[in-house]
Design a protein around this motif. Sequence first.
Motif, mmCIF file in Angstrom:
data_model
loop_
_atom_site.group_PDB
_atom_site.id
_atom_site.type_symbol
_atom_site.label_atom_id
_atom_site.label_comp_id
_atom_site.label_asym_id
_atom_site.label_seq_id
_atom_site.Cartn_x
_atom_site.Cartn_y
_atom_site.Cartn_z
ATOM 1 N N GLN A 1 0.474 2.609 -6.175
ATOM 2 C CA GLN A 1 0.040 1.399 -5.469
ATOM 3 C C GLN A 1 -0.241 0.267 -6.467
ATOM 4 O O GLN A 1 0.151 -0.877 -6.249
ATOM 5 N N ASP A 2 -0.919 0.617 -7.579
ATOM 6 C CA ASP A 2 -1.151 -0.397 -8.622
ATOM 7 C C ASP A 2 0.183 -0.969 -9.085
ATOM 8 O O ASP A 2 0.337 -2.171 -9.257
ATOM 9 N N TYR A 3 1.139 -0.053 -9.280
ATOM 10 C CA TYR A 3 2.435 -0.472 -9.817
ATOM 11 C C TYR A 3 3.146 -1.453 -8.874
ATOM 12 O O TYR A 3 3.612 -2.506 -9.297
ATOM 13 N N GLU B 1 -8.758 8.872 -16.927
ATOM 14 C CA GLU B 1 -7.698 8.107 -16.246
ATOM 15 C C GLU B 1 -6.324 8.747 -16.456
ATOM 16 O O GLU B 1 -5.330 8.319 -15.887
ATOM 17 N N SER C 1 -2.306 6.346 -5.787
ATOM 18 C CA SER C 1 -3.100 5.190 -6.183
ATOM 19 C C SER C 1 -2.450 4.461 -7.377
ATOM 20 O O SER C 1 -2.379 3.228 -7.400
ATOM 21 N N TYR C 2 -1.947 5.230 -8.345
ATOM 22 C CA TYR C 2 -1.255 4.596 -9.476
ATOM 23 C C TYR C 2 0.010 3.874 -9.007
ATOM 24 O O TYR C 2 0.340 2.787 -9.475
ATOM 25 N N ARG D 1 1.865 -3.250 -6.535
ATOM 26 C CA ARG D 1 1.122 -4.514 -6.339
ATOM 27 C C ARG D 1 1.420 -5.491 -7.477
ATOM 28 O O ARG D 1 1.325 -6.688 -7.301
ATOM 29 N N ASP D 2 1.772 -4.928 -8.655
ATOM 30 C CA ASP D 2 2.129 -5.787 -9.792
ATOM 31 C C ASP D 2 3.619 -6.111 -9.819
ATOM 32 O O ASP D 2 4.064 -6.903 -10.642
ATOM 33 N N THR E 1 0.830 -1.205 0.000
ATOM 34 C CA THR E 1 0.000 0.000 0.000
ATOM 35 C C THR E 1 0.864 1.254 0.000
ATOM 36 O O THR E 1 1.945 1.264 0.587
#
Length: 584
Positions: free
Chosen positions: A256-258, A326, A253-254, A260-261, A220
Amino acid sequence: MFEYAKSFIGSLWSGKRSLDDEDDNDTPDQKRIRSEDVSRDGEGETLHRIKVSNFNKNEWKKVKKYLLELGCKPMSKAPKWDYGIINASVKAKDEYNKRMEKLHNKKNGRKAQKPGAEDDTRTPAEKLADQVTPLYKLSYEEQLKKKNNKGVSVMAKLKGQLANIPKTDRTERAMKETEWSRTKGRLPCKMYDPVPSPDINGYRTKCEFTIGKDLDGKPTVGFLLGLYKLGITAVLDPKDCLNVPDKAKRVASYMQDYIRDSEYPVYDRVEKDGVWRTLMTKTQRTGEVMVVIQMKTTNLTEEQVDNEKKKLVEFWNGLKDKPEDERLDITTLLFQAWDGHSNGMTDKAPVEVLTGDGIVHEELLGCKFRISSSAFFQINTPAAEVLYTKCAEWCRINKDRKTTLLDLCCGTGTIGITMAKSVDRVIGIEMVPEAIEDAKLNASINNITNVTYYANKVEDRIDVIGDATNEDVVAVLDPPSCDSRQALGNFYTLCKASSKRVQGEAFRPSRAMTIDLFPHTDHCELMVEFVRGEYLKDLEQDEDAKAAEKLIQDKQKEVEEKEANGENENENENESKDDTSDAK
Ligand SMILES: C[S@@+](CC[C@H](N)C(=O)[O-])C[C@H]1O[C@@H](n2cnc3c(N)ncnc32)[C@H](O)[C@@H]1O
């Protein structure tokens, strides 16, 4: 210094550095206090030897008492006070733990609204809000009142201290120069109404997000749910944080996406292992966005680090081509490899520019400013405009006279540049060389030619201040954040009669005002005008000040009445926390 010694010892015992230790708010002196030698002898006697450099001898007695109470052997100091050595033993660790437990119980007992871990019924979002924006439950008017009370308290204490200067300082001159403080009334000068921030929400242009795991163990990007020094490591995303702007939330938030991948884990502050550490955003009102990403790279090969940088560039560039709703346009992307233990962005490792110029711009009072990643820039632009406008007003620049403006701790040059056209010349002094580079470029972008900058500590360039001969000399000192006690100490020194160390005629506060740049938090700016010499006459004749005297008396009466009714809030308690007013 004393607070830092406490926090430092605390972080040693718990085996971790406290979150606050590497805070932007650390004074440079604090930053120079470092543990030199950590040794554990087999007998369990000395656990740590701490070398404290740049020792502040004024606090020596307090520190010594504290250390002795903890069972640390008396501290030894170098003859010229340039450093001291603390020997901390096992006994000290036990004593420290006992004291901390006692303090914890005392705090929880006294403040029923802050429950202990077991009976804490707050939701994670509420905990985060309490941590990041502790005043959020109060109306904005109540927040301002509370902050103003702190300013009033500092000023009242200043008057009290000067009225009762210690016997050792009571020279004839000191008594004469502080005579004004022994007059009736609680406040030493006019205290204006507090000035609100034009924006109350989403105002923070600079945010530093921690990368860690949330309560479910998911990677996170957000803020810690409490203080790391209390053992809290969970991170919650910032979506409900009132002071964080939407754009910064989207960047987080972006990111976080990064992560998490990502094939790499987030940094674990307990294990001191992992890769993703910190995300910093600067989202200016010009629309420009800076993103700085910090990784621990020790366990990666050079090739892996290079690949990751390429992937980051592709990822953030890719967001520019997304559909309208987006899309995110990053002006500049930067990268920092940091393998040390302390958390957050650091000036101890270089920052590499991956895309753009490594800077963003901000507009303020009709001037344009470039901001690099490490340079200080006020984080609430509209409120900074209010602050600088008031400050310029209070400088009372007389257009018919030649004035030198000293912009002390000038950062990227904002105060001097916005005032340059109304004075003969500006001298800016700032200790961060990158900020001075920004300041020079900022002066040039804004066609300002009457300013000279020095990349030095103010205290090391007293010579240029001494050379500032002109009809009028006005100094604006905008120091790093300090708590009210530190500010009070400095005010007291300015107003007490001269000594060998502090020379020249004593100053006197002529007016003060709290200006809020940080809604929902405990922090606030306290702007104080000090005058001396011929300007004191102005003060005595100042009708405004006379009218203010009545206001002060009324306020005094109001406070006395409240005290009599037992309504007065415990100001000492407020000041013992990590407050507060940033003194100008
Ligand atoms: C609160 S900022 C103010 C910057 C600027 N006046 C502004 O409003 O943007 C304080 C600045 O003081 C600088 N500073 C801290 N200690 C200093 C010292 N002893 N001498 C010179 N600059 C110092 C910091 O690097 C920081 O840029």
